[in-house]
Write a protein that holds these residues in place. Structure first.
Motif, PDB file in Angstrom:
ATOM      1  N   GLU A  99       4.144  36.469  30.486  1.00  0.00           N
ATOM      2  CA  GLU A  99       2.811  36.826  30.967  1.00  0.00           C
ATOM      3  C   GLU A  99       2.824  37.135  32.461  1.00  0.00           C
ATOM      4  OE1 GLU A  99      -0.113  33.986  29.956  1.00  0.00           O
ATOM      5  OE2 GLU A  99       0.210  34.145  27.790  1.00  0.00           O
ATOM      6  N   SER A 100       3.595  36.368  33.247  1.00  0.00           N
ATOM      7  CA  SER A 100       3.640  36.618  34.680  1.00  0.00           C
ATOM      8  C   SER A 100       4.362  37.931  34.981  1.00  0.00           C
ATOM      9  CB  SER A 100       4.328  35.462  35.414  1.00  0.00           C
ATOM     10  OG  SER A 100       5.600  35.180  34.865  1.00  0.00           O
ATOM     11  N   TRP A 113       1.897  40.679  34.473  1.00  0.00           N
ATOM     12  CA  TRP A 113       1.024  40.829  35.647  1.00  0.00           C
ATOM     13  C   TRP A 113       1.747  41.601  36.750  1.00  0.00           C
ATOM     14  CZ3 TRP A 113       2.492  38.648  40.380  1.00  0.00           C
ATOM     15  CH2 TRP A 113       1.567  38.831  41.419  1.00  0.00           C
ATOM     16  N   ASP A 164       6.260  31.327  34.697  1.00  0.00           N
ATOM     17  CA  ASP A 164       5.564  31.059  33.431  1.00  0.00           C
ATOM     18  C   ASP A 164       5.362  29.559  33.213  1.00  0.00           C
ATOM     19  OD1 ASP A 164       5.208  33.675  32.656  1.00  0.00           O
ATOM     20  OD2 ASP A 164       7.051  33.784  31.503  1.00  0.00           O
ATOM     21  N   ALA A 186       2.057  27.935  34.360  1.00  0.00           N
ATOM     22  CA  ALA A 186       0.798  28.457  33.818  1.00  0.00           C
ATOM     23  C   ALA A 186      -0.271  27.370  33.679  1.00  0.00           C
ATOM     24  CB  ALA A 186       1.045  29.132  32.472  1.00  0.00           C
ATOM     25  N   ASP A 187       0.134  26.146  33.357  1.00  0.00           N
ATOM     26  CA  ASP A 187      -0.839  25.056  33.171  1.00  0.00           C
ATOM     27  C   ASP A 187      -0.718  23.993  34.246  1.00  0.00           C
ATOM     28  OD1 ASP A 187      -1.818  26.171  30.753  1.00  0.00           O
ATOM     29  OD2 ASP A 187      -0.056  25.397  29.700  1.00  0.00           O
ATOM     30  N   ASP A 198      -0.917  22.293  38.241  1.00  0.00           N
ATOM     31  CA  ASP A 198      -1.841  22.189  39.360  1.00  0.00           C
ATOM     32  C   ASP A 198      -1.228  22.918  40.570  1.00  0.00           C
ATOM     33  OD1 ASP A 198      -4.277  20.491  40.477  1.00  0.00           O
ATOM     34  OD2 ASP A 198      -2.670  20.412  41.977  1.00  0.00           O
ATOM     35  N   GLU A 242      -5.604  37.305  37.939  1.00  0.00           N
ATOM     36  CA  GLU A 242      -5.125  37.144  36.568  1.00  0.00           C
ATOM     37  C   GLU A 242      -4.050  36.066  36.447  1.00  0.00           C
ATOM     38  OE1 GLU A 242      -3.995  40.832  34.795  1.00  0.00           O
ATOM     39  OE2 GLU A 242      -5.741  41.898  35.547  1.00  0.00           O
ATOM     40  N   LEU A 243      -3.641  35.473  37.569  1.00  0.00           N
ATOM     41  CA  LEU A 243      -2.636  34.421  37.539  1.00  0.00           C
ATOM     42  C   LEU A 243      -3.299  33.049  37.442  1.00  0.00           C
ATOM     43  CD1 LEU A 243      -0.047  35.541  40.252  1.00  0.00           C
ATOM     44  CD2 LEU A 243       0.161  35.719  37.764  1.00  0.00           C
ATOM     45  N   ALA A 244      -2.552  32.098  36.896  1.00  0.00           N
ATOM     46  CA  ALA A 244      -3.020  30.717  36.876  1.00  0.00           C
ATOM     47  C   ALA A 244      -3.004  30.177  38.310  1.00  0.00           C
ATOM     48  CB  ALA A 244      -2.109  29.877  35.981  1.00  0.00           C
ATOM     49  N   PRO A 245      -3.790  29.113  38.590  1.00  0.00           N
ATOM     50  CA  PRO A 245      -3.882  28.594  39.966  1.00  0.00           C
ATOM     51  C   PRO A 245      -2.538  28.291  40.622  1.00  0.00           C
ATOM     52  CG  PRO A 245      -5.592  27.616  38.623  1.00  0.00           C
ATOM     53  CD  PRO A 245      -4.730  28.415  37.687  1.00  0.00           C
ATOM     54  N   GLN A 256       0.419  29.509  39.814  1.00  0.00           N
ATOM     55  CA  GLN A 256       1.164  30.755  39.967  1.00  0.00           C
ATOM     56  C   GLN A 256       0.659  31.532  41.187  1.00  0.00           C
ATOM     57  OE1 GLN A 256       0.295  32.392  36.105  1.00  0.00           O
ATOM     58  NE2 GLN A 256       2.261  31.715  35.253  1.00  0.00           N
TER      59      GLN A 256
END
Length: 245
Positions: A135-136, A139, A177, A180-181, A183, A226-229, A231
């Protein structure tokens, strides 16, 4: 001339000049009796050479060897080599402008495909890192395609380098990647940002001065949505690290 005049002549910051001195890449003149360091034509040429070599993808260690070799040569020989390099750059710019004009023409007449703006080297790189599996990486794909189309120094050089050894790219996207979840304060963020910064410093486009007046760390923010925090924090830290060098 003084260090500020040298930096202004080459369009960089005095911080960049001092960084090259600190790394042993750019020889530092001795201080005069008045306490100042006086720079001359050879220093200006050496700084221009360092910037060009770094833009071409050489590491600072490799650039240091080239500059050391220059010091043992006569000035006319060095200038002749620089002139030949400028001629090559001029040819490359003409080719890029012709390519961009073709892309613009096809965009206007509606015949431009989704992958038609990228260089063959970048397309090969995207295939090697297997974009759909990350996913990264997906992006990053749009960012790289844009950079490769419109930047003064496109991704072709480093993409060709990565094609020869795609493992670092696989490792980067795998580690991104994994965040992704996570902190933003995750301990894995800063080491990965440092890895990105080290690569970025070696592949900055010609004329880009990290930390200079035109360096805006906030400019990357619109691309991070579009990236997780965690990332996004990797990219933010990497940009700050590059600007601080």
């Amino acid at each position: 001339m003084r260090i500020g005049e040298l930096a202004a002549l080459l369009g960089v910051s005095t911080r960049t000049v001092r960084y090259y001195h600190h790394q042993g890449v750019l020889p530092e003149p001795r201080r005069l009796t008045n306490g100042y360091r006086e720079y001359g034509m050879r220093d200006a040429i050496a700084l221009a050479r360092v910037r060009r070599l770094v833009a071409l993808g050489l590491s600072l260690d490799e650039a240091r060897d080239v500059i050391a070799d220059d010091r043992s040569r006569e000035l006319p020989e060095i200038l002749a080599e620089i002139d030949a390099d400028l001629a090559r750059q001029e040819h490359e710019i003409r080719l890029r402008r012709a390519r961009l004009a073709e892309v613009l023409r096809r965009a206007e007449d509606g015949t431009l495909g989704p992958d038609d703006t990228a260089s063959p080297a970048l397309l090969q790189f995207l295939r090697l890192v297997d974009v759909p599996a990350s996913e990264s990486a997906a992006w990053d794909r749009d960012m790289l395609m844009l950079m490769d189309t419109v930047a003064t120094d496109p991704a072709t050089t480093w993409a060709a380098e990565m094609n020869a050894d795609p493992e670092p790219a696989h490792e980067f996207y795998r580690r991104l990647d994994e965040l992704a979840d996570a902190d933003p304060g995750d301990p894995r963020v800063t080491p990965l940002a440092r890895l990105v910064a080290d690569f970025g410093v070696q592949h900055l486009p010609v004329g880009v001065d990290p930390g200079g007046p035109g360096w805006d760390p906030q400019a990357v923010e619109p691309f991070l949505d579009e990236l997780a925090p965690a990332q996004a924090e990797v990219i933010r830290q990497a940009v700050r690290m590059i600007g601080g060098r």
